[in-house]
Design a protein around this motif. Structure first.
Motif, PDB file in Angstrom:
ATOM      1  N   GLU A 145      25.918  46.102  24.055  1.00  0.00           N
ATOM      2  CA  GLU A 145      25.060  47.667  23.518  1.00  0.00           C
ATOM      3  C   GLU A 145      25.686  47.927  22.405  1.00  0.00           C
ATOM      4  OE1 GLU A 145      23.467  51.861  25.509  1.00  0.00           O
ATOM      5  OE2 GLU A 145      25.596  50.708  26.193  1.00  0.00           O
ATOM      6  N   LEU A 146      25.076  48.027  21.449  1.00  0.00           N
ATOM      7  CA  LEU A 146      25.629  48.373  19.816  1.00  0.00           C
ATOM      8  C   LEU A 146      24.915  49.596  19.387  1.00  0.00           C
ATOM      9  CD1 LEU A 146      25.350  44.748  18.160  1.00  0.00           C
ATOM     10  CD2 LEU A 146      27.347  45.874  19.324  1.00  0.00           C
ATOM     11  N   ILE A 147      25.591  50.272  18.539  1.00  0.00           N
ATOM     12  CA  ILE A 147      25.122  51.201  17.642  1.00  0.00           C
ATOM     13  C   ILE A 147      25.494  50.840  16.373  1.00  0.00           C
ATOM     14  CG2 ILE A 147      27.353  52.645  17.794  1.00  0.00           C
ATOM     15  CD1 ILE A 147      25.649  55.182  17.197  1.00  0.00           C
ATOM     16  N   ASP A 148      24.434  50.850  15.434  1.00  0.00           N
ATOM     17  CA  ASP A 148      24.549  50.182  14.063  1.00  0.00           C
ATOM     18  C   ASP A 148      24.705  51.392  13.008  1.00  0.00           C
ATOM     19  OD1 ASP A 148      23.740  47.537  13.493  1.00  0.00           O
ATOM     20  OD2 ASP A 148      22.307  48.158  15.374  1.00  0.00           O
ATOM     21  N   LEU A 186      29.212  49.472  22.215  1.00  0.00           N
ATOM     22  CA  LEU A 186      29.339  50.759  23.242  1.00  0.00           C
ATOM     23  C   LEU A 186      29.704  50.304  24.629  1.00  0.00           C
ATOM     24  CD1 LEU A 186      26.170  52.821  22.233  1.00  0.00           C
ATOM     25  CD2 LEU A 186      28.627  53.191  21.659  1.00  0.00           C
ATOM     26  N   SER A 187      29.162  49.137  25.029  1.00  0.00           N
ATOM     27  CA  SER A 187      29.399  48.308  26.286  1.00  0.00           C
ATOM     28  C   SER A 187      28.969  47.085  26.145  1.00  0.00           C
ATOM     29  CB  SER A 187      28.374  49.100  27.356  1.00  0.00           C
ATOM     30  OG  SER A 187      27.109  48.616  27.250  1.00  0.00           O
ATOM     31  N   LEU A 188      29.389  46.265  27.270  1.00  0.00           N
ATOM     32  CA  LEU A 188      28.853  44.858  27.375  1.00  0.00           C
ATOM     33  C   LEU A 188      28.506  44.403  28.736  1.00  0.00           C
ATOM     34  CD1 LEU A 188      31.669  43.194  28.334  1.00  0.00           C
ATOM     35  CD2 LEU A 188      32.171  43.535  26.093  1.00  0.00           C
ATOM     36  N   THR A 189      27.847  43.530  28.949  1.00  0.00           N
ATOM     37  CA  THR A 189      27.431  43.007  30.156  1.00  0.00           C
ATOM     38  C   THR A 189      27.881  41.425  30.512  1.00  0.00           C
ATOM     39  OG1 THR A 189      25.602  44.495  29.973  1.00  0.00           O
ATOM     40  CG2 THR A 189      25.460  42.875  31.868  1.00  0.00           C
ATOM     41  N   LEU A 190      28.388  41.262  31.333  1.00  0.00           N
ATOM     42  CA  LEU A 190      29.005  39.844  31.892  1.00  0.00           C
ATOM     43  C   LEU A 190      28.299  39.267  33.160  1.00  0.00           C
ATOM     44  CD1 LEU A 190      32.741  40.452  31.499  1.00  0.00           C
ATOM     45  CD2 LEU A 190      31.293  39.838  29.817  1.00  0.00           C
ATOM     46  N   ASP A 191      28.103  38.068  33.275  1.00  0.00           N
ATOM     47  CA  ASP A 191      27.583  37.493  34.536  1.00  0.00           C
ATOM     48  C   ASP A 191      28.842  36.490  34.703  1.00  0.00           C
ATOM     49  OD1 ASP A 191      25.226  38.292  34.757  1.00  0.00           O
ATOM     50  OD2 ASP A 191      24.258  36.597  34.247  1.00  0.00           O
ATOM     51  N   LEU A 192      29.405  36.930  36.069  1.00  0.00           N
ATOM     52  CA  LEU A 192      30.633  36.330  36.740  1.00  0.00           C
ATOM     53  C   LEU A 192      30.151  35.395  37.854  1.00  0.00           C
ATOM     54  CD1 LEU A 192      33.134  39.024  36.299  1.00  0.00           C
ATOM     55  CD2 LEU A 192      32.658  37.240  34.726  1.00  0.00           C
ATOM     56  N   ALA A 193      30.722  34.103  38.141  1.00  0.00           N
ATOM     57  CA  ALA A 193      30.261  33.375  39.272  1.00  0.00           C
ATOM     58  C   ALA A 193      31.031  33.888  40.389  1.00  0.00           C
ATOM     59  CB  ALA A 193      30.835  32.119  39.144  1.00  0.00           C
ATOM     60  N   HIS A 194      30.402  34.131  41.400  1.00  0.00           N
ATOM     61  CA  HIS A 194      30.965  34.383  42.623  1.00  0.00           C
ATOM     62  C   HIS A 194      31.382  33.375  43.646  1.00  0.00           C
ATOM     63  CE1 HIS A 194      31.344  36.240  46.870  1.00  0.00           C
ATOM     64  NE2 HIS A 194      31.432  37.269  46.190  1.00  0.00           N
ATOM     65  N   VAL A 195      32.555  33.098  43.602  1.00  0.00           N
ATOM     66  CA  VAL A 195      33.439  31.873  44.258  1.00  0.00           C
ATOM     67  C   VAL A 195      34.325  32.127  45.147  1.00  0.00           C
ATOM     68  CG1 VAL A 195      33.330  30.452  41.761  1.00  0.00           C
ATOM     69  CG2 VAL A 195      35.246  31.801  42.768  1.00  0.00           C
ATOM     70  N   GLY A 196      34.479  33.146  45.779  1.00  0.00           N
ATOM     71  CA  GLY A 196      35.229  33.735  46.622  1.00  0.00           C
ATOM     72  C   GLY A 196      36.903  33.394  46.233  1.00  0.00           C
ATOM     73  N   HIS A 197      37.613  33.437  47.590  1.00  0.00           N
ATOM     74  CA  HIS A 197      39.069  33.412  47.332  1.00  0.00           C
ATOM     75  C   HIS A 197      39.642  32.050  47.688  1.00  0.00           C
ATOM     76  CE1 HIS A 197      39.200  37.940  46.297  1.00  0.00           C
ATOM     77  NE2 HIS A 197      38.463  37.786  47.626  1.00  0.00           N
ATOM     78  N   GLU A 198      38.958  31.094  48.226  1.00  0.00           N
ATOM     79  CA  GLU A 198      39.356  29.948  48.306  1.00  0.00           C
ATOM     80  C   GLU A 198      39.669  28.986  47.340  1.00  0.00           C
ATOM     81  OE1 GLU A 198      40.453  28.949  51.564  1.00  0.00           O
ATOM     82  OE2 GLU A 198      39.943  31.086  51.926  1.00  0.00           O
ATOM     83  N   PRO A 199      40.845  28.136  47.279  1.00  0.00           N
ATOM     84  CA  PRO A 199      40.773  27.042  46.134  1.00  0.00           C
ATOM     85  C   PRO A 199      39.634  26.339  45.850  1.00  0.00           C
ATOM     86  CG  PRO A 199      42.876  27.279  47.510  1.00  0.00           C
ATOM     87  CD  PRO A 199      41.710  27.987  48.313  1.00  0.00           C
ATOM     88  N   ARG A 200      39.432  25.957  44.951  1.00  0.00           N
ATOM     89  CA  ARG A 200      38.258  25.261  44.489  1.00  0.00           C
ATOM     90  C   ARG A 200      38.796  24.261  43.244  1.00  0.00           C
ATOM     91  NH1 ARG A 200      35.345  27.228  39.904  1.00  0.00           N
ATOM     92  NH2 ARG A 200      36.289  29.258  39.090  1.00  0.00           N
TER      93      ARG A 200
END
Length: 379
Positions: A145-148, A186-200
């Motif tokens: 989100e930007l303000i020019d 002003l703000s930003l939006t991210l998509d983060l992978a839900h991988v849990g807490h186990e090793p991968r």
């Protein structure tokens, strides 16, 4: 719109240099930030800049003759729209970056854990496509989100329109140039992978290499964060009031990107990473056009990323190097960081930066360009 008593920028930047500006405005809410920017922009002759965490700024010893707007907005929330297996998060520009990373790891989310320990605020991340150890913000960024400045309008811009590249975007003011788009995040939006807490298994070879993982070795997001923090701390790249090696702007020079022919002039020991398309050597000729002769091959000039730290050290400037009687020096842990050893002025830091540039240029014919924003300072 709360106007604040101007504070010396030495107190607000990680390099700990810089005089107080003529005027300072604190903007703790989105609405106050927008109002402050529009107010300043109403006078086209008013110099201005916004200040987040102050971790990527070298401010001069003379007072900035305009307005500094401090972005103090904070917070983040989960919002709808994420693809299956992902969580979409919208973050205010003034949110501390590492606090966001810590939260994402605690939630079992992946995408920014290798960027643990990077100082500063979230709003700076898309401006220079922040990255570390194989992860970059471009990999998770959905939109900003930007303000020019030109119109004062607020808009939501997809990540694909930001020109994100190696430590750059259309929002980045590079040294000696003007940003293609003058706007404030002003703000930003991210998509983060839900991988849990186990090793991968870690797919990215750059991250595996940095963490000394084998191709089939598994690691959890929390282990990655803890390991990255330890690596960064060993290089003086995690803020610590007791460690002058962290009184810096992080990596002061960008890793140069040069033509392959230039990279070939360097010693074989110089680290290099080819960029761009690699020609596979195949030539396809339609049968109707085949005359029995192969056309001469066309040369393909690729670009190569070099290590600025290697260039500095091999130009004869070791860790901890300082000019005589200067209170600025290269970090004792990492040659790419210029540090304030206590009481240094902005000019002392700039003098060291100019000396580093001249030595590398004389030795290798490559001019290093600064990564931080320079205000009231010339190299």
């Amino acid at each position: 719109m709360p106007e604040a008593l101007p504070i010396p920028l030495a107190q607000l930047t990680t390099l700990r240099v810089g005089a107080a500006p003529a005027r300072m405005i604190d903007a703790p809410t989105r609405e106050e930030l927008i109002a402050a920017l529009r107010d300043v922009w109403a006078d086209p002759d008013e110099p201005w800049f916004v200040l987040g965490g102050g971790s990527n700024l070298l401010a001069g010893d003379e007072a900035f003759p305009g307005t500094v707007i401090r972005i103090l907005t904070r917070g983040f929330e989960i919002v709808p729209g994420a693809p299956e297996g992902y969580v979409r998060v919208r973050v205010e520009a003034g949110q501390n970056w590492d606090e966001l990373v810590a939260w994402s790891v605690a939630q079992g989310l992946s995408g920014i854990e290798a960027m643990s320990g990077i100082p500063g605020t979230v709003g700076a991340a898309p401006i220079q496509n922040v990255g570390a150890y194989g992860q970059e913000i471009v990999q998770t960024l959905v939109e900003v989100e930007l303000i020019d400045e030109e119109t004062g309008d607020v808009s939501t811009v997809p990540a694909s329109e930001l020109g994100l590249g190696p430590r750059t975007s259309v929002l980045k003011h590079h040294y000696g140039s003007v940003a293609p788009r003058s706007a404030v995040v002003l703000s930003l939006t991210l998509d983060l992978a839900h991988v849990g807490h186990e090793p991968r298994v870690v797919a990215d070879p750059r991250l595996r290499s940095a963490l000394a993982l084998t191709p089939d070795q598994a690691a959890s997001v929390s282990w990655i964060r803890e390991t990255v923090l330890a690596i960064r701390a060993s290089k003086g790249m995690v803020l610590d009031d007791a460690d002058a090696d962290t009184w810096s702007a992080g990596s002061f020079f960008n890793n140069p990107i040069v033509a392959e022919s230039v990279a070939r002039t360097l010693p074989e020991t110089a680290p290099r990473w080819p960029l761009g398309r690699v020609d596979d050597g195949a030539t396809v000729i339609p049968l109707a056009q085949w005359d029995g002769q192969l056309p001469p091959p066309q040369p393909v000039e690729r670009t190569v990323k070099l290590s600025a730290a290697w260039l500095i050290e091999n130009a004869g400037l070791p860790k901890g190097y300082a000019l005589p009687r200067s209170r600025a020096s290269l970090s004792t842990k990492h040659t790419l960081a210029l540090t304030n050893r206590g009481g240094a002025t902005a000019e002392e830091v700039a003098e060291l930066a100019r000396f580093v540039q001249s030595r590398v240029a004389a030795e290798f014919g490559i001019v290093l360009m600064p990564e931080p924003v320079l205000v009231g300072v010339q190299l």
